[in-house]
Write an enzyme that holds these catalytic residues in place. Sequence first.
Site, PDB file in Angstrom:
ATOM      1  N   GLY A  60       0.212  13.886 -26.967  1.00  0.00           N
ATOM      2  CA  GLY A  60       0.124  12.438 -27.093  1.00  0.00           C
ATOM      3  C   GLY A  60      -0.378  12.046 -28.473  1.00  0.00           C
ATOM      4  O   GLY A  60      -0.121  12.719 -29.466  1.00  0.00           O
ATOM      5  N   LEU A  61      -1.118  10.938 -28.522  1.00  0.00           N
ATOM      6  CA  LEU A  61      -1.660  10.404 -29.778  1.00  0.00           C
ATOM      7  C   LEU A  61      -0.557  10.158 -30.805  1.00  0.00           C
ATOM      8  O   LEU A  61      -0.704  10.441 -31.993  1.00  0.00           O
ATOM      9  CB  LEU A  61      -2.721  11.347 -30.356  1.00  0.00           C
ATOM     10  CG  LEU A  61      -3.969  11.577 -29.489  1.00  0.00           C
ATOM     11  CD1 LEU A  61      -4.894  12.594 -30.149  1.00  0.00           C
ATOM     12  CD2 LEU A  61      -4.712  10.278 -29.240  1.00  0.00           C
ATOM     13  N   CYS A  62       0.574   9.646 -30.321  1.00  0.00           N
ATOM     14  CA  CYS A  62       1.686   9.340 -31.224  1.00  0.00           C
ATOM     15  C   CYS A  62       2.236   7.942 -30.932  1.00  0.00           C
ATOM     16  O   CYS A  62       3.448   7.717 -30.963  1.00  0.00           O
ATOM     17  CB  CYS A  62       2.782  10.393 -31.116  1.00  0.00           C
ATOM     18  SG  CYS A  62       3.283  10.828 -29.435  1.00  0.00           S
ATOM     19  N   GLY A  63       1.333   7.029 -30.611  1.00  0.00           N
ATOM     20  CA  GLY A  63       1.734   5.644 -30.379  1.00  0.00           C
ATOM     21  C   GLY A  63       2.640   5.503 -29.168  1.00  0.00           C
ATOM     22  O   GLY A  63       2.460   6.151 -28.144  1.00  0.00           O
TER      23      GLY A  63
ATOM     24  N   PHE B 207       5.699   6.454 -28.934  1.00  0.00           N
ATOM     25  CA  PHE B 207       6.830   7.370 -29.100  1.00  0.00           C
ATOM     26  C   PHE B 207       7.464   7.748 -27.759  1.00  0.00           C
ATOM     27  O   PHE B 207       8.680   7.644 -27.585  1.00  0.00           O
ATOM     28  CB  PHE B 207       6.354   8.629 -29.833  1.00  0.00           C
ATOM     29  CG  PHE B 207       7.382   9.730 -29.900  1.00  0.00           C
ATOM     30  CD1 PHE B 207       8.389   9.704 -30.852  1.00  0.00           C
ATOM     31  CD2 PHE B 207       7.342  10.801 -29.012  1.00  0.00           C
ATOM     32  CE1 PHE B 207       9.342  10.713 -30.913  1.00  0.00           C
ATOM     33  CE2 PHE B 207       8.288  11.813 -29.077  1.00  0.00           C
ATOM     34  CZ  PHE B 207       9.275  11.768 -30.028  1.00  0.00           C
TER      35      PHE B 207
END
Length: 298
Positions: free
Chosen positions: A86-89, A91
Amino acid sequence: MANLRDIRNRISSVNNTQQITKAMKMVAAAKLRKAQDKMTRTRPYASKIAEVAGRLTGSDKTSNPVMRKPEEVENVLFIVVGSDRGLCGGFNNNLFKEVEKQLHSNFQKHLDNKTLSVVAIGKKATAYFKKRKYNVIESFPGFFDDIQYDAVSSIMQTATGQFIKGEFDEVYIAFNEFKSVIAQNRKVQQVLPIDAENIGNVKSDNASEQAIDYLYEPNSQAILNRLLPLYLNMQLWRAVLESNASEQGARMTAMDSATENAKDLEKELRLKYNQARQSAITTEISEIVSGAQALSEN
């Protein structure tokens, strides 16, 4: 003093978070360069294979089982390419919502009849579609830890074999196509059956090139039989590489935004800290002055 201590703790926590997000941005930037390089080297190859396959399928003398068009579409397969981390907005969620939108718009009958299946690539895609009770027939969590062409080829070969056997009548790939570091195109494209009219966009504006009469050895059908499986493998391979580059770009952007937000929050907290400290000092001075005045009056 307790308030000052709390603010100091928050400033320290925000500063630590800022260092983490900054480091994650740098890691994503390094991975993005590698992913972009691999993606850009693959695009011309995939395009040329599509062009050659398009010329071959345009001949009336050629045919192949992967070009079989069913009289009625009963079973549909979606290969969804997400990410492992995760931690990719937005996406992943933006792609998954686009897939669900198309499923409910164009494949509601198959959803109701439970004739729509999903192959999930990546932990996020696996978790999302299993949680929502879709028929996930195969999943590949941890796929992006080590991206290998052989693994992608195996997935596509399995789907192609199921299509040839008649287990599925249509196969689609859903993925994020890399547009720029801050933008991705959410794509859902049909890969099976292969459309002889549209494959490779053969009908270009270059009329002289299209008029060339090629000679094939041993013959066009034999070449087509070898080329189409490779073409299908490249479709999924390109989707995986595009998705990987898009993921790193999205994570880089998200971590940059998080770092800037942390900086802004730290500034606000330092301002609050200074105001609280000034207020405490003012209060102490006032108490000292008041005490001194009381002593002088006595």
